[in-house]
Write an enzyme that holds these catalytic residues in place. Structure first.
Site, short mmCIF file in Angstrom:
data_model
loop_
_atom_site.label_atom_id
_atom_site.label_comp_id
_atom_site.label_asym_id
_atom_site.label_seq_id
_atom_site.Cartn_x
_atom_site.Cartn_y
_atom_site.Cartn_z
N ASN A 90 -1.28 1.89 6.22
CA ASN A 90 -0.49 0.76 5.71
C ASN A 90 -0.18 -0.14 6.89
OD1 ASN A 90 -0.43 2.05 3.28
ND2 ASN A 90 1.76 2.48 3.29
N GLY A 91 -0.16 -1.44 6.67
CA GLY A 91 0.17 -2.37 7.75
C GLY A 91 -1.02 -3.25 8.09
N TRP A 104 -3.30 -2.26 -1.30
CA TRP A 104 -3.00 -3.61 -1.80
C TRP A 104 -3.65 -4.54 -0.79
CZ3 TRP A 104 -0.37 -8.24 -1.21
CH2 TRP A 104 -0.21 -8.95 -2.41
N LYS A 149 15.54 -20.36 -11.32
CA LYS A 149 15.88 -18.94 -11.22
C LYS A 149 17.00 -18.59 -12.18
CE LYS A 149 13.13 -17.54 -9.59
NZ LYS A 149 12.01 -18.11 -8.96
N LYS A 156 4.64 -11.89 -15.93
CA LYS A 156 4.53 -12.08 -14.49
C LYS A 156 3.41 -13.04 -14.14
CE LYS A 156 5.44 -11.56 -10.19
NZ LYS A 156 6.45 -12.54 -9.72
N CYS A 160 0.82 -1.20 0.00
CA CYS A 160 0.00 0.00 0.00
C CYS A 160 0.86 1.26 0.00
CB CYS A 160 -0.88 0.03 1.24
SG CYS A 160 -1.83 -1.44 1.49
N GLU A 203 15.75 -18.62 -15.90
CA GLU A 203 14.78 -17.65 -16.39
C GLU A 203 15.32 -16.23 -16.48
OE1 GLU A 203 11.20 -17.48 -14.07
OE2 GLU A 203 12.29 -17.59 -12.20
N HIS A 234 22.45 -41.61 -12.10
CA HIS A 234 21.63 -42.43 -13.00
C HIS A 234 21.54 -41.81 -14.39
CE1 HIS A 234 20.53 -45.08 -9.74
NE2 HIS A 234 20.31 -44.01 -8.99
N GLU A 275 14.49 -25.08 -7.65
CA GLU A 275 14.19 -23.65 -7.69
C GLU A 275 15.43 -22.84 -8.08
OE1 GLU A 275 11.73 -21.88 -7.93
OE2 GLU A 275 12.21 -19.90 -7.15
N ARG A 287 4.69 0.27 -6.84
CA ARG A 287 4.66 -0.67 -5.71
C ARG A 287 3.55 -1.71 -5.87
NH1 ARG A 287 6.95 1.67 -0.89
NH2 ARG A 287 5.51 0.45 0.33
C1 F6R Z 1 9.24 -18.25 -11.67
C2 F6R Z 1 7.86 -17.82 -11.63
C3 F6R Z 1 6.82 -18.72 -12.18
C4 F6R Z 1 5.56 -18.70 -11.29
C5 F6R Z 1 4.43 -19.51 -11.95
C6 F6R Z 1 3.21 -19.56 -11.05
O1 F6R Z 1 10.09 -17.32 -11.09
O2 F6R Z 1 7.57 -16.75 -11.16
O3 F6R Z 1 7.29 -20.01 -12.34
O4 F6R Z 1 5.90 -19.23 -10.04
O5 F6R Z 1 4.08 -18.93 -13.17
O6 F6R Z 1 2.72 -18.28 -10.80
P1 F6R Z 1 1.74 -18.01 -9.60
O7 F6R Z 1 2.49 -18.26 -8.33
O8 F6R Z 1 1.34 -16.57 -9.75
O9 F6R Z 1 0.59 -18.96 -9.75
#
Ligand code: F6R
Length: 613
Positions: A102-103, A76, A490, A608, A2, A493, A509, A486, A27
């Site tokens: 906020n909070g 938010w 990271k 995203k 927020c 990507e 294997h 993971e 934000r």
């Molecule tokens: C990787 C990443 C994606 C999301 C995936 C699921 O860094 O961000 O692999 O984790 O697209 O997204 P959400 O969590 O929004 O369902």
């Protein structure tokens, strides 16, 4: 998260506030609102959606224009979905006091009941409206100034807040207070701009006062008084903002991803806030209370998700089986509904999603519901589609994640899964002593993440030695096998380096054929039940001249004999270790991407939120 803006001065408040809100847009937010104090009245307008919509709405609203005092907010959602009623500002019962916040007010439910018993009627689902009514209650009851009423109310509150308050009856004055949520006061010539973030202030002045926790300010055009919330005067120094607008939007970080990695101590603390009770040694998850009986009796859990959230689900499988002894399966959401899964009334399906909008995860959840499962969510965005379609759930409270690569949402997903597993474990069989060990471990985690972050420069240097390699391996065992996956995701990507994550023992294997002179192999190897086994796996890589980067527990000198580089994480109970071990991997990925000149905030081909199947 927020955003707050407040203004007192000689300019048209509405223009300053709307401009300020636009500066806070980066934000992330889901609704916005404004309140102008003018001619002994408060005029409020608010709406879900973009600031542009709010701006258009107020264009024709005479009462909003011409005033020189006001407050504004981008929300938010944390309590209640993003809509007009839940948007800030909120007012007290008389509508003569308005507040932006906020909070999180943790004891809002108790306060709400207390106020309802006194006849207060609430319009929204928010914790903020409760605080507004509480201030109003003290204000009217004692016939006292706004600042005294704010002090009285804040003494009753537990949780975090940055607030700015105005009263129709005290013209030309705003009151600001903070605890655990930032508030900065810009000191201009005959004007003050209060904001949660310097980017809303910098175009007016570089002179600022930073409020500390439990401090407040009473501000009018003629001056400002600062004091504690117990009314003890405090003298504040005026400091200078030295950053540019662009830098401030990212809090001085070069990229949103790095900012969010560094936010993890704070957001994990927020995610834990109000949920662990160290006196009673209990976990309280309000969002699951109404299904808790059903949940304790489930025979099977299915965790479903995509990408990084799927890796969190894999950690969840270890957590729920190990801590709560509930048989658990993990399903790629995209596969789940196409393979006729066995789901019945004894099954609870948990959809894990940062955005709450991922099409595959949503479809899997709908499929499970149709088949009669209890549908639960672990979601970050309040009011998102997945959150609305579940029977119950727990929010992450990680704040908006803007960086395309998910980082802070992942650690908060692990936190929430751990809380759920502990809550269920304790109700089923877990001893008080084990519960205590895990809860104490969890409350140490935010500071321990901060310790790991302190090694960012060293991690950058180590990463720099290997960025020229186009293939990396990430290996881990037990709780840290999903962390290896993971780490590889990271790196792929954002730096476009090919990386594979595997359970360490699987390497022999097949994938061991890939290992050659100098190839970077990252071992996630904190002290745990499989530590000795992973040392053997490290030996296997060394024998083939791979380069070993080990993530190990602080104090482990043994591993230095085997690894080319060691990055240490603090000691913690094994089930909590992924929350710490993933942090160096996020930093490796980030620094590799920067070193290779990749656009971290806009990685190629990625969005995203993936709202298509
Ligand atoms: C990787 C990443 C994606 C999301 C995936 C699921 O860094 O961000 O692999 O984790 O697209 O997204 P959400 O969590 O929004 O369902």
């Amino acid at each position: 998260m927020c955003g707050i803006v407040g203004y007192v001065g000689g300019k048209e408040a509405c223009d300053v506030l709307i401009e300020g809100l636009k500066r806070l847009e980066y934000r992330g937010y889901d609704s916005a609102g404004i309140c102008i104090q003018r001619d002994g009245e408060l005029s409020i307008d608010k709406c879900p959606g973009r600031i542009a919509v709010l701006s258009e709405r107020i264009e024709g609203n005479e009462a909003i224009h011409g005033g020189t005092v006001g407050i504004a907010h981008t929300r938010w959602a944390t309590h209640g979905e993003p809509n007009e009623v839940n948007a800030h500002p909120h007012t007290d019962g008389t509508k003569r006091i308005a507040l932006v916040h906020n909070g999180i007010i943790e004891n809002y439910s108790t306060l709400k009941t207390y106020l309802q018993d006194k006849g207060h009627v609430f319009e929204s689902e928010t914790d903020t409206e409760v605080l507004a009514h509480l201030i109003g209650e003290f204000h009217d009851d004692g016939d006292i100034t706004l600042e005294l009423a704010v002090q009285s109310a804040l003494r009753e509150v537990s949780g975090t807040y940055g607030i700015v308050v105005v009263s129709a009856d005290e013209p030309g004055k705003i009151v600001a207070a903070r605890k655990g949520s930032p508030l900065i006061i810009g000191v201009g010539k005959d004007e003050y701009v209060v904001a949660s973030d310097a980017s809303a202030i910098i175009e007016h002045t570089a002179n600022v006062v930073y409020l500390n926790d439990n401090e407040m300010a009473v501000i009018s055009r003629d001056g400002m008084r600062t004091m504690t919330i117990d009314n003890v005067p405090v003298t504040k120094e005026i400091e200078q903002i030295e950053w540019s607008l662009e830098q401030i939007a990212k809090d001085g970080f070069e990229h949103f991803m790095l900012k969010e990695i560094f936010e993890q101590p704070e957001v994990v603390r927020t995610s834990l806030s109000g949920r662990i009770d160290l006196r009673e040694m209990r976990v309280q998850l309000g969002g699951l209370e109404h299904v808790s009986r059903e949940l304790v009796r489930v025979r099977k859990l299915i965790l479903t998700a995509c990408g990084t959230a799927w890796h969190a689900a894999l950690v969840g499988e270890y957590l729920f089986e190990d801590l709560a002894r509930i048989p658990t399966e993990v399903e790629y959401a995209s596969e789940f509904r196409y393979r006729n899964p066995i789901v019945d009334e004894g099954t609870a399906v948990v959809a894990i999603s940062q955005s709450g909008e991922t099409a595959d995860t949503l479809a899997a959840l709908q499929e499970a519901r149709q088949k009669g499962a209890l549908a639960l969510g672990i979601v970050n965005v309040v009011g998102s589609t997945i959150a609305r379609q579940t029977d119950a759930g727990v929010y992450l409270h990680a704040g908006p994640e803007i960086g395309v690569a998910s980082t802070k949402a992942f650690t908060c997903q692990l936190v929430v899964e751990t809380l759920m597993a502990l809550m269920l474990g304790r109700r089923r069989f877990m001893s008080q002593a084990s519960m205590e060990r895990y809860l104490r471990g969890l409350s140490d985690i935010p500071d321990q993440i901060a310790e790991v972050l302190g090694q960012s420069d060293t991690i950058r240097q180590i990463t720099g030695e290997y960025v020229g390699f186009d293939n990396w391996l990430f290996l881990g065992r037990g709780y840290n096998y999903p962390v290896a996956l993971e780490g590889a995701l990271k790196l792929k990507e954002i730096s476009y380096i090919h990386a594979e994550g595997l359970p360490a023992a699987e390497m022999k294997h097949g994938p061991i054929a890939l290992i050659h002179d100098g190839m970077p192999v990252v071992f996630v190897a904190p002290r745990c039940a499989t530590y000795d086994k992973i040392l053997s796996n490290i030996e296997e890589v060394r024998a083939r001249k791979g380069k070993i980067l080990a993530i190990a527990t602080v104090g482990d000198e043994e591993i230095r004999k085997f690894a080319d580089h060691v990055i240490y994480v603090p000691d913690c109970p094994a089930p909590l270790s992924p929350i710490l071990t993933v942090v160096p991997l996020q930093l490796i990925a980030y620094h590799a991407a920067v070193a290779r000149g990749c656009n971290v905030d806009k990685p190629r081909n990625l969005a995203k939120s993936v709202t298509v199947e």
